[in-house]
Design a protein around this motif. Sequence first.
Motif, PDB file in Angstrom:
ATOM      1  N   TRP A  12       0.814  -1.212   0.000  1.00  0.00           N
ATOM      2  CA  TRP A  12       0.000   0.000   0.000  1.00  0.00           C
ATOM      3  C   TRP A  12       0.848   1.262   0.000  1.00  0.00           C
ATOM      4  O   TRP A  12       0.408   2.315  -0.464  1.00  0.00           O
ATOM      5  CB  TRP A  12      -0.942   0.001   1.204  1.00  0.00           C
ATOM      6  N   ALA A  13       2.084   1.160   0.449  1.00  0.00           N
ATOM      7  CA  ALA A  13       2.954   2.333   0.513  1.00  0.00           C
ATOM      8  C   ALA A  13       3.716   2.536  -0.796  1.00  0.00           C
ATOM      9  O   ALA A  13       4.458   3.494  -0.942  1.00  0.00           O
ATOM     10  CB  ALA A  13       3.933   2.201   1.666  1.00  0.00           C
ATOM     11  N   GLY A  14       3.558   1.614  -1.750  1.00  0.00           N
ATOM     12  CA  GLY A  14       4.233   1.750  -3.033  1.00  0.00           C
ATOM     13  C   GLY A  14       5.575   1.034  -3.111  1.00  0.00           C
ATOM     14  O   GLY A  14       6.291   1.144  -4.108  1.00  0.00           O
ATOM     15  N   ASN A  15       5.951   0.289  -2.063  1.00  0.00           N
ATOM     16  CA  ASN A  15       7.176  -0.502  -2.102  1.00  0.00           C
ATOM     17  C   ASN A  15       6.965  -1.701  -3.033  1.00  0.00           C
ATOM     18  O   ASN A  15       5.928  -2.356  -2.992  1.00  0.00           O
ATOM     19  CB  ASN A  15       7.551  -1.008  -0.704  1.00  0.00           C
ATOM     20  N   THR A  16       7.963  -1.990  -3.858  1.00  0.00           N
ATOM     21  CA  THR A  16       7.823  -3.092  -4.808  1.00  0.00           C
ATOM     22  C   THR A  16       8.918  -4.135  -4.574  1.00  0.00           C
ATOM     23  O   THR A  16      10.003  -3.847  -4.057  1.00  0.00           O
ATOM     24  CB  THR A  16       7.912  -2.603  -6.266  1.00  0.00           C
ATOM     25  N   ALA A  17       8.603  -5.327  -4.981  1.00  0.00           N
ATOM     26  CA  ALA A  17       9.563  -6.442  -4.939  1.00  0.00           C
ATOM     27  C   ALA A  17       9.199  -7.388  -6.073  1.00  0.00           C
ATOM     28  O   ALA A  17       8.051  -7.451  -6.513  1.00  0.00           O
ATOM     29  CB  ALA A  17       9.499  -7.156  -3.599  1.00  0.00           C
ATOM     30  N   SER A  18      10.193  -8.101  -6.538  1.00  0.00           N
ATOM     31  CA  SER A  18       9.931  -9.108  -7.570  1.00  0.00           C
ATOM     32  C   SER A  18      10.875 -10.280  -7.351  1.00  0.00           C
ATOM     33  O   SER A  18      11.953 -10.149  -6.768  1.00  0.00           O
ATOM     34  CB  SER A  18      10.101  -8.521  -8.970  1.00  0.00           C
ATOM     35  N   SER A  19      10.433 -11.409  -7.818  1.00  0.00           N
ATOM     36  CA  SER A  19      11.228 -12.623  -7.694  1.00  0.00           C
ATOM     37  C   SER A  19      10.907 -13.531  -8.879  1.00  0.00           C
ATOM     38  O   SER A  19       9.825 -13.462  -9.473  1.00  0.00           O
ATOM     39  CB  SER A  19      10.919 -13.334  -6.375  1.00  0.00           C
ATOM     40  N   GLU A  20      11.864 -14.405  -9.195  1.00  0.00           N
ATOM     41  CA  GLU A  20      11.710 -15.294 -10.343  1.00  0.00           C
ATOM     42  C   GLU A  20      12.293 -16.654  -9.972  1.00  0.00           C
ATOM     43  O   GLU A  20      13.317 -16.741  -9.302  1.00  0.00           O
ATOM     44  CB  GLU A  20      12.470 -14.697 -11.524  1.00  0.00           C
TER      45      GLU A  20
END
Length: 186
Positions: A12-20
């Motif tokens: 909700w705060a706009g922090n992003t993460a990604s994983s593969e």
Amino acid sequence: NNVVLRVNAEDWAGNTASSEINLSIDVTRPEVILTYDNNNAKNQKYFKEDRDLTVTIKERNFEEEDFFLPMTIDGEKKDVSLADIRDGKYSLTMIADRQDTEAKVEQRLLDDARTITYKIGFGKESAADHDYQVAMKGQDTAGNAADVSFAEGSVAPSDFTIDKVAPVIRVSAESDGKDLTMTTDP
């Protein structure tokens, strides 16, 4: 075999993460066909000459340590892997080294048409007679059990004797002057 799972998340705060992560999905059972070169048996299971067994495995995700020949030779039970035979850890003879239709293909690019072949000799380890009971079991790296069958026309595929030693006959005779008695020991 080349499935990539990508996950992107944003709070909700706009922090992003990604994983593969790379995945392999395999629900196909390995197919194994066992074929003998010598099917010329006497009395259903006795062979005068050596027999070569060709093991043909159709499987994308193959590891030879996961395929076994549970067998009995002259009453001694063994559970021998194809890797052990190829490495010379057992008295069976590997006639031809492993043939792999996709030996030079990168693991992630292997396909379901991949075929691995072994040729194993029975009776070559000595000039003596030997009794064999042979089967095959295995699984792919996903744990799918192999579907094993003998080639059509196989004679005595799982229980046979290689008999290369000629019988020895000893004849003795006794005479008491009247009658002649002969005995034989086969």
